[in-house]
Design an enzyme around this catalytic site. Structure first.
Site, PDB file in Angstrom:
ATOM      1  N   GLU A   1      10.660  31.501  -0.870  1.00  0.00           N
ATOM      2  CA  GLU A   1      10.314  31.128   0.589  1.00  0.00           C
ATOM      3  C   GLU A   1      10.457  29.101  -0.196  1.00  0.00           C
ATOM      4  O   GLU A   1      10.527  29.036  -1.293  1.00  0.00           O
ATOM      5  CB  GLU A   1       8.200  30.741   0.578  1.00  0.00           C
TER       6      GLU A   1
ATOM      7  N   LYS B   1      -4.433  31.004  -0.562  1.00  0.00           N
ATOM      8  CA  LYS B   1      -4.845  30.179  -0.920  1.00  0.00           C
ATOM      9  C   LYS B   1      -7.120  29.528  -0.523  1.00  0.00           C
ATOM     10  O   LYS B   1      -7.377  30.020   0.290  1.00  0.00           O
ATOM     11  CB  LYS B   1      -4.384  29.046  -0.321  1.00  0.00           C
TER      12      LYS B   1
HETATM   13  N1  PSU Z   1       1.017  28.838  -0.767  1.00  0.00           N
HETATM   14  C1  PSU Z   1       1.184  27.614  -1.538  1.00  0.00           C
HETATM   15  N2  PSU Z   1       1.927  26.534  -1.070  1.00  0.00           N
HETATM   16  C2  PSU Z   1       2.566  26.328  -0.128  1.00  0.00           C
HETATM   17  C3  PSU Z   1       2.394  27.221   1.555  1.00  0.00           C
HETATM   18  C4  PSU Z   1       1.594  28.839   0.251  1.00  0.00           C
HETATM   19  O1  PSU Z   1       1.018  27.986  -3.105  1.00  0.00           O
HETATM   20  O2  PSU Z   1       3.100  25.437   0.867  1.00  0.00           O
HETATM   21  C5  PSU Z   1       2.856  27.658   2.469  1.00  0.00           C
HETATM   22  C6  PSU Z   1       3.196  29.141   2.834  1.00  0.00           C
HETATM   23  O3  PSU Z   1       4.475  28.741   2.942  1.00  0.00           O
HETATM   24  C7  PSU Z   1       2.625  29.681   3.996  1.00  0.00           C
HETATM   25  C8  PSU Z   1       1.757  28.226   4.296  1.00  0.00           C
HETATM   26  O4  PSU Z   1       3.048  30.282   4.426  1.00  0.00           O
HETATM   27  O5  PSU Z   1       1.419  27.077   3.197  1.00  0.00           O
HETATM   28  C9  PSU Z   1       0.322  28.324   4.937  1.00  0.00           C
HETATM   29  O6  PSU Z   1       0.375  27.885   6.155  1.00  0.00           O
HETATM   30  P1  PSU Z   1      -0.806  27.582   6.941  1.00  0.00           P
HETATM   31  O7  PSU Z   1      -1.172  28.204   6.750  1.00  0.00           O
HETATM   32  O8  PSU Z   1      -0.197  26.750   7.756  1.00  0.00           O
HETATM   33  O9  PSU Z   1       0.271  28.597   8.318  1.00  0.00           O
END
Ligand code: PSU
Ligand code: MN
Length: 309
Positions: A26, A160
């Protein structure tokens, strides 16, 4: 008339045509998840980790409205170093293309684009999930619903730790997303080895994951995603006391600054990276590199299985 078809990088196109292993990566991690200037270096290291394990990396992102599977180095550099790169989930892809935007794909968007391009394995750091306070804010990452309908294997260190991990696991169950631990029956917590929850299943090798994928394909029953949760070794995790302190501070700042929506995750990750003097960054990088390596070994095992069949 503008053509909006996805473009495959040359190396990725060759690999997919020849049945060679490919791993999707990604770009939101690069543009929004890691601080500059480390982000570009790390993006290249992730790709190298995939190559070292015998697969072709396909970093996915949008450049001037063109959706690319297998960004080249100039495109990767552009997404890592320019301002105004949008964070794109699945619902944003068509609008961003039509308006000629630069954008980075989240886990949700990367999974969807990878699967549509014939790529079955994807490596990231930690998934999005149910945010704390979601009972009021309704903030649940689109990563979850997308994985429910996307046949992709995502290697990650759990979700996370800034999230409500228990609620996220419940939602994954409801949504029918498979979850297996890699050599563990405890769900990892991204920066932390163990988020405090048991898993029903564990797998021991890339070959066993390839068997799971083959079984799913042959059964033709479940066409959602599979999460392979790959924890950091205990001696490589972020110090749990530092983690808990930093998270509490970050959540307070979030509230003070009124940060909401898709800005929440980048805000908290940036807070960790600055408040721990780079300790969380080093851990984050380790997580991604380990996941890239495992994902590549899974892709290699899956390709070998297909060739033997
Ligand atoms: N995991 C990481 N760093 C990130 C993300 C995930 O170690 O930056 C990103 C991914 O792209 C994931 C997003 O899809 O954060 C999730 O964001 P949200 O909670 O707004 O859906
Ligand atoms: Mn969100």
């Amino acid at each position: 008339m503008t053509n909006f078809h996805t473009r495959l990088g040359a190396e990725v196109a060759d690999a997919l045509r020849d049945g060679h292993p490919v791993v999707a990566l990604e770009s939101t991690i690069v543009s929004h998840g890691l601080p500059r200037p480390d982000n570009l270096r790390v993006a290249r290291e992730i790709e190298q980790a995939v190559r070292d394990a015998g697969a072709v990396p396909a970093t996915i992102g949008m450049v001037r409205g063109e959706l690319v599977v297998g960004l080249d180095d100039a495109e990767l550099t552009r997404l890592a170093t320019t301002d105004g790169v949008s964070k794109l989930s699945v619902r944003d892809l068509a609008v961003a293309a039509a308006t000629g935007a630069d954008g980075a794909t989240t886990v949700a968007a990367t999974s969807a684009v990878a699967a549509a391009s014939g790529i079955g394995v994807f490596a990231t750091g930690g998934l999005g999930g149910v945010h704390r306070e979601a009972a009021q804010s309704f903030d649940e990452s689109a990563d979850l619903v997308t994985l429910a309908r996307t046949p992709i294997t995502v290697v990650c260190a759990g979700v996370k730790s800034i999230l409500d991990v228990g609620a996220t696991l419940e939602r994954l169950e409801t949504l029918g997303v498979g979850v297996v631990g890699y050599r563990t029956r405890r769900f990892p917590g991204f920066y932390l080895t163990d988020a405090g929850f048991d898993l029903d299943w564990s797998v021991d090798s890339p070959e066993q994951v390839a068997d799971v994928l083959a079984a799913r394909e042959q059964q033709c029953v479940h066409d959602g995603g599979l999460i392979v949760a790959n924890p950091l070794p205990v001696d490589e995790q972020l110090d749990p006391a530092l983690h808990d302190r930093t998270l509490a501070e970050g959540l307070a700042l979030l509230e003070r600054d009124g940060v909401t929506g898709k800005a929440v995750t980048p805000f908290l990750l940036a807070h960790f990276h600055s408040a721990t003097d780079g300790a969380s960054l080093a851990v984050n990088v380790r997580i991604i590199l380990r996941n890239a390596d495992l994902a590549a070994r899974i892709a290699v095992a899956a390709a070998a299985r297909r060739h033997a069949a």
